[in-house]
Design a protein around this motif. Structure first.
Motif, PDB file in Angstrom:
ATOM      1  N   TRP A  31      -1.647  19.824  -3.111  1.00 28.69           N
ATOM      2  CA  TRP A  31      -1.968  19.327  -1.778  1.00 28.69           C
ATOM      3  C   TRP A  31      -3.471  19.111  -1.614  1.00 28.69           C
ATOM      4  O   TRP A  31      -3.897  18.249  -0.845  1.00 28.69           O
ATOM      5  N   THR A  32      -4.274  19.889  -2.331  1.00 32.50           N
ATOM      6  CA  THR A  32      -5.725  19.651  -2.310  1.00 32.50           C
ATOM      7  C   THR A  32      -6.047  18.294  -2.936  1.00 32.50           C
ATOM      8  O   THR A  32      -6.902  17.551  -2.429  1.00 32.50           O
ATOM      9  N   ILE A  33      -5.367  17.967  -4.028  1.00 29.95           N
ATOM     10  CA  ILE A  33      -5.566  16.649  -4.646  1.00 29.95           C
ATOM     11  C   ILE A  33      -5.077  15.552  -3.700  1.00 29.95           C
ATOM     12  O   ILE A  33      -5.734  14.514  -3.544  1.00 29.95           O
ATOM     13  N   TYR A  34      -3.923  15.774  -3.050  1.00 30.76           N
ATOM     14  CA  TYR A  34      -3.453  14.827  -2.037  1.00 30.76           C
ATOM     15  C   TYR A  34      -4.549  14.572  -1.002  1.00 30.76           C
ATOM     16  O   TYR A  34      -4.830  13.423  -0.626  1.00 30.76           O
ATOM     17  N   LEU A  35      -5.121  15.677  -0.507  1.00 29.08           N
ATOM     18  CA  LEU A  35      -6.110  15.579   0.565  1.00 29.08           C
ATOM     19  C   LEU A  35      -7.357  14.844   0.089  1.00 29.08           C
ATOM     20  O   LEU A  35      -7.925  14.031   0.831  1.00 29.08           O
ATOM     21  N   ALA A  36      -7.780  15.108  -1.138  1.00 25.01           N
ATOM     22  CA  ALA A  36      -8.965  14.424  -1.678  1.00 25.01           C
ATOM     23  C   ALA A  36      -8.715  12.924  -1.789  1.00 25.01           C
ATOM     24  O   ALA A  36      -9.579  12.105  -1.426  1.00 25.01           O
ATOM     25  N   ILE A  37      -7.532  12.532  -2.283  1.00 27.91           N
ATOM     26  CA  ILE A  37      -7.193  11.108  -2.374  1.00 27.91           C
ATOM     27  C   ILE A  37      -7.146  10.481  -0.986  1.00 27.91           C
ATOM     28  O   ILE A  37      -7.645   9.370  -0.762  1.00 27.91           O
ATOM     29  N   SER A  38      -6.563  11.200  -0.033  1.00 30.46           N
ATOM     30  CA  SER A  38      -6.434  10.676   1.326  1.00 30.46           C
ATOM     31  C   SER A  38      -7.791  10.507   1.985  1.00 30.46           C
ATOM     32  O   SER A  38      -8.048   9.500   2.665  1.00 30.46           O
ATOM     33  N   MET A  39      -8.697  11.475   1.795  1.00 30.60           N
ATOM     34  CA  MET A  39     -10.036  11.357   2.372  1.00 30.60           C
ATOM     35  C   MET A  39     -10.808  10.211   1.723  1.00 30.60           C
ATOM     36  O   MET A  39     -11.538   9.482   2.394  1.00 30.60           O
ATOM     37  N   ALA A  40     -10.639  10.049   0.410  1.00 32.09           N
ATOM     38  CA  ALA A  40     -11.294   8.928  -0.266  1.00 32.09           C
ATOM     39  C   ALA A  40     -10.757   7.606   0.259  1.00 32.09           C
ATOM     40  O   ALA A  40     -11.507   6.622   0.391  1.00 32.09           O
ATOM     41  N   ASP A  58       2.217  14.635  -8.755  1.00 33.56           N
ATOM     42  CA  ASP A  58       3.337  15.587  -8.841  1.00 33.56           C
ATOM     43  C   ASP A  58       3.667  15.902 -10.295  1.00 33.56           C
ATOM     44  O   ASP A  58       3.845  17.076 -10.664  1.00 33.56           O
ATOM     45  N   ARG A  59       3.773  14.872 -11.112  1.00 33.90           N
ATOM     46  CA  ARG A  59       4.135  15.095 -12.518  1.00 33.90           C
ATOM     47  C   ARG A  59       3.037  15.871 -13.249  1.00 33.90           C
ATOM     48  O   ARG A  59       3.325  16.716 -14.097  1.00 33.90           O
ATOM     49  N   GLY A  67       2.192   9.113   2.277  1.00 29.90           N
ATOM     50  CA  GLY A  67       2.258   9.008   0.822  1.00 29.90           C
ATOM     51  C   GLY A  67       2.685  10.287   0.148  1.00 29.90           C
ATOM     52  O   GLY A  67       3.324  10.262  -0.910  1.00 29.90           O
ATOM     53  N   GLY A  68       2.346  11.426   0.739  1.00 29.92           N
ATOM     54  CA  GLY A  68       2.656  12.694   0.092  1.00 29.92           C
ATOM     55  C   GLY A  68       4.008  13.259   0.430  1.00 29.92           C
ATOM     56  O   GLY A  68       4.608  13.974  -0.389  1.00 29.92           O
ATOM     57  N   PHE A  69       4.539  12.962   1.632  1.00 32.44           N
ATOM     58  CA  PHE A  69       5.753  13.642   2.062  1.00 32.44           C
ATOM     59  C   PHE A  69       6.861  12.684   2.524  1.00 32.44           C
ATOM     60  O   PHE A  69       8.018  12.855   2.172  1.00 32.44           O
ATOM     61  N   PRO A 124       0.803  -1.232   0.000  1.00 31.58           N
ATOM     62  CA  PRO A 124       0.000   0.000   0.000  1.00 31.58           C
ATOM     63  C   PRO A 124       0.830   1.273   0.000  1.00 31.58           C
ATOM     64  O   PRO A 124       0.471   2.246  -0.670  1.00 31.58           O
ATOM     65  N   GLN A 125       1.943   1.289   0.748  1.00 34.30           N
ATOM     66  CA  GLN A 125       2.785   2.485   0.745  1.00 34.30           C
ATOM     67  C   GLN A 125       3.327   2.760  -0.651  1.00 34.30           C
ATOM     68  O   GLN A 125       3.355   3.906  -1.121  1.00 34.30           O
ATOM     69  N   THR A 126       3.723   1.723  -1.368  1.00 36.84           N
ATOM     70  CA  THR A 126       4.230   1.890  -2.731  1.00 36.84           C
ATOM     71  C   THR A 126       3.122   2.349  -3.670  1.00 36.84           C
ATOM     72  O   THR A 126       3.324   3.247  -4.495  1.00 36.84           O
ATOM     73  N   VAL A 127       1.949   1.749  -3.564  1.00 39.68           N
ATOM     74  CA  VAL A 127       0.850   2.078  -4.477  1.00 39.68           C
ATOM     75  C   VAL A 127       0.428   3.527  -4.312  1.00 39.68           C
ATOM     76  O   VAL A 127       0.296   4.277  -5.294  1.00 39.68           O
ATOM     77  N   TRP A 128       0.221   3.965  -3.064  1.00 40.22           N
ATOM     78  CA  TRP A 128      -0.233   5.351  -2.867  1.00 40.22           C
ATOM     79  C   TRP A 128       0.888   6.349  -3.148  1.00 40.22           C
ATOM     80  O   TRP A 128       0.625   7.442  -3.663  1.00 40.22           O
ATOM     81  N   THR A 129       2.123   5.996  -2.831  1.00 40.06           N
ATOM     82  CA  THR A 129       3.234   6.886  -3.183  1.00 40.06           C
ATOM     83  C   THR A 129       3.328   7.043  -4.692  1.00 40.06           C
ATOM     84  O   THR A 129       3.528   8.152  -5.211  1.00 40.06           O
ATOM     85  N   ASP A 130       3.191   5.951  -5.415  1.00 42.93           N
ATOM     86  CA  ASP A 130       3.217   5.998  -6.873  1.00 42.93           C
ATOM     87  C   ASP A 130       2.099   6.899  -7.398  1.00 42.93           C
ATOM     88  O   ASP A 130       2.296   7.712  -8.315  1.00 42.93           O
TER      89      ASP A 130
END
Length: 510
Positions: free
Chosen positions: A184-193, A154-155, A236-238, A142-148
């Protein structure tokens, strides 16, 4: 490890024990000694890996899409189990102590199925590690999948590696603040989902989804989503590669599971060293190896390591460096495989001049076949137990105080607590009968008049429930009994039965 500064073309001697354990001290090309070790508490440098295309990258895409789809979509799948059971395909029903997975329903007393699955997961991880190294870490963790996933964000927002590095160093202008805010808003949306999807496994998904956004959900639902949102956002984000290198215990454990026959991502230093740029190699090809020192393998690595320095704890065996190196080798007209999946035995043989061996042959060995056999045997046992289990079960607890009662006609009565379990999604009538008692033995329950005592009684049991029944059993005067059984029979078309042995207590001999 090989000294890359040594121009001697002879195959170097490799320290395989070091290669299987911690990282060796790198020896860059063109130097007479080892490079200085990094400081223990030096500031972290952000890893910005470069986009690459190739077979391993496409496989990572596939695994990421499949695993994320399974995680986010599964709670919304429906499965018809009839009017007396929930219709969510996968549900961990803590309130009623049930676990549903499509047509399978696990009760608390059947926890051995869950234990078996956990054992299979552990042995499967051992199997994968002994066969292909940290492939789990590189593709499905899971750490690899969400980091990816976050790195693709980022890209999309900041651009590829060089653009992200320039943006990191740039001052905080309005443009940079806007980019960071959007990302970071997209990060947060993914994290909340992510956190929201998790709680949907523990209740009816559509109902909980509505209650969550109308403020009607339980506090534990909001707390769980909050914790998972924060951990996903931060890890996953930092933190990313820091989790793999410093926090996760598996890199330390996997070293004990690898040997010289395990497939790992390997830089073939006897072929690549000494390194030199393409221009230098063109002027003096006999003095340089195949590595053109382009650093593409480092640029694409999600943990920022240099695979040319040997096996390291930061290598998650994702194979992106193989994609990058193969592409460079193709461009410069040299054979692929400078960085490749290979065992240490194969590396030694190839360094000595033997022809390369197909990597897949390393999978067919005693250790991996043993793991596979044990894993398959446990799986087959679970399937057999699942296929032969009945959905009717009876447990009996005799009263201990008093152990018996003498009736006025000399008969002896014992009392019992029966638990009639109906594990089907429909109510069923069940017959409780006496087996092994003397002629004339009868029983009745708390809901049946004593005048209706008989060797068998019929009890209605609701769907997916356990009904507790008080039963009284008497044997005629002048008879004795030590042990007998209650037999529970479903009167539906399945006619399932279950026997529960117990004891009958009578007065002692005078």
């Amino acid at each position: 490890m090989a000294d890359s500064g040594n121009p001697d073309p002879a195959p170097p001697q490799r320290d395989w024990a070091s290669a299987l354990g911690s990282s060796p001290v790198p020896q860059p090309a063109g130097t007479g000694g080892p490079a200085p070790r990094p400081q223990l508490y030096e500031a972290r440098k952000a890893v910005h890996n470069k986009r690459i295309d190739g077979p391993f990258r496409r496989f990572k895409w596939l695994v990421m899409i499949v695993t994320l789809a399974i995680y986010y979509i599964t709670p919304w799948l429906r499965w018809d189990r009839g009017p007396y059971a929930p219709d969510q395909a996968v549900l961990i029903d803590i309130e009623h102590r049930r676990f549903y997975m499509f047509d399978i329903e696990i009760w608390p007393h059947e926890f051995y199925f869950v234990a078996g699955l956990l054992i299979m997961a552990g042995i499967g991880l051992f199997l994968v590690t002994s066969a292909v190294g940290r492939a789990w870490c590189g593709y499905a963790c899971p750490q690899t999948v969400w980091t990816d996933l976050f790195q693709h964000v980022d890209r999309f927002i900041d651009g590829d590696r060089n653009a992200r590095m320039r943006l990191d160093k740039a001052p905080w202008t309005a443009s940079k603040i806007a980019r960071r805010s959007v990302k970071w808003t997209i990060y947060l949306a993914i994290s909340m989902a992510t956190g929201g999807a998790w709680i949907l496994y523990f209740a009816d998904a559509p109902t909980l989804f509505r209650e969550f956004f109308t403020g009607e959900a339980a506090f534990v639902a909001y707390a769980t989503v909050g914790v998972l949102t924060f951990t996903t956002f931060w890890l996953g984000g930092f933190m990313r590669e820091q989790v793999c290198i410093y926090m996760c215990p598996w890199p330390r454990i996997q070293a004990a599971m690898l040997d010289e026959k395990s497939l790992i991502v390997t830089y073939k230093d006897w072929r690549g060293e000494p390194r030199g740029s393409l221009k230098k190699a063109e002027k003096a090809p006999e003095k340089f190896g195949d590595c053109v020192d382009c650093n593409m393998c480092v640029a694409v690595c999600p943990t920022g390591i240099d695979i040319r320095e040997g096996q390291q704890i930061g290598c998650i065996t994702c194979g992106l460096c193989i994609d990058a190196c193969d592409r460079v080798m193709k461009e410069v007209g040299r054979p692929r495989g400078l960085i490749d999946y290979a065992t240490l035995e194969q590396c030694e043989a190839e360094a000595a001049g033997a022809a390369p061996t197909p990597a897949w042959k390393a999978l067919l060995r005693f250790r991996t076949l043993l793991y596979l056999g044990v894993w398959s045997a446990i799986g087959a046992g679970l399937l057999f137990a699942l296929g032969t289990r009945t959905r009717t079960e009876l447990t009996v607890s005799p009263d201990r105080n008093p152990p018996f009662m003498l009736m006025k006609d000399g008969a002896v009565r014992n009392a019992y607590t029966l638990r009639l379990r109906n594990m089907q999604a429909r109510p069923r009538d069940m017959e409780v009968a006496l087996v092994g008692l003397p002629q004339g033995a009868v029983m009745w329950t708390e809901n049946v008049n004593m005048d209706a005592a008989a060797p068998a009684q019929v009890v209605a049991v609701p769907a997916n429930e356990t009904r507790i029944v008080r039963a009284y059993v008497t044997i005629p005067a002048g008879t004795r009994a030590d042990s007998f059984s209650f037999r529970l029979t479903s009167l539906a078309e399945d006619r399932e039965t279950d026997l529960a042995a117990t004891t009958f207590t009578t007065p002692g001999e005078p």
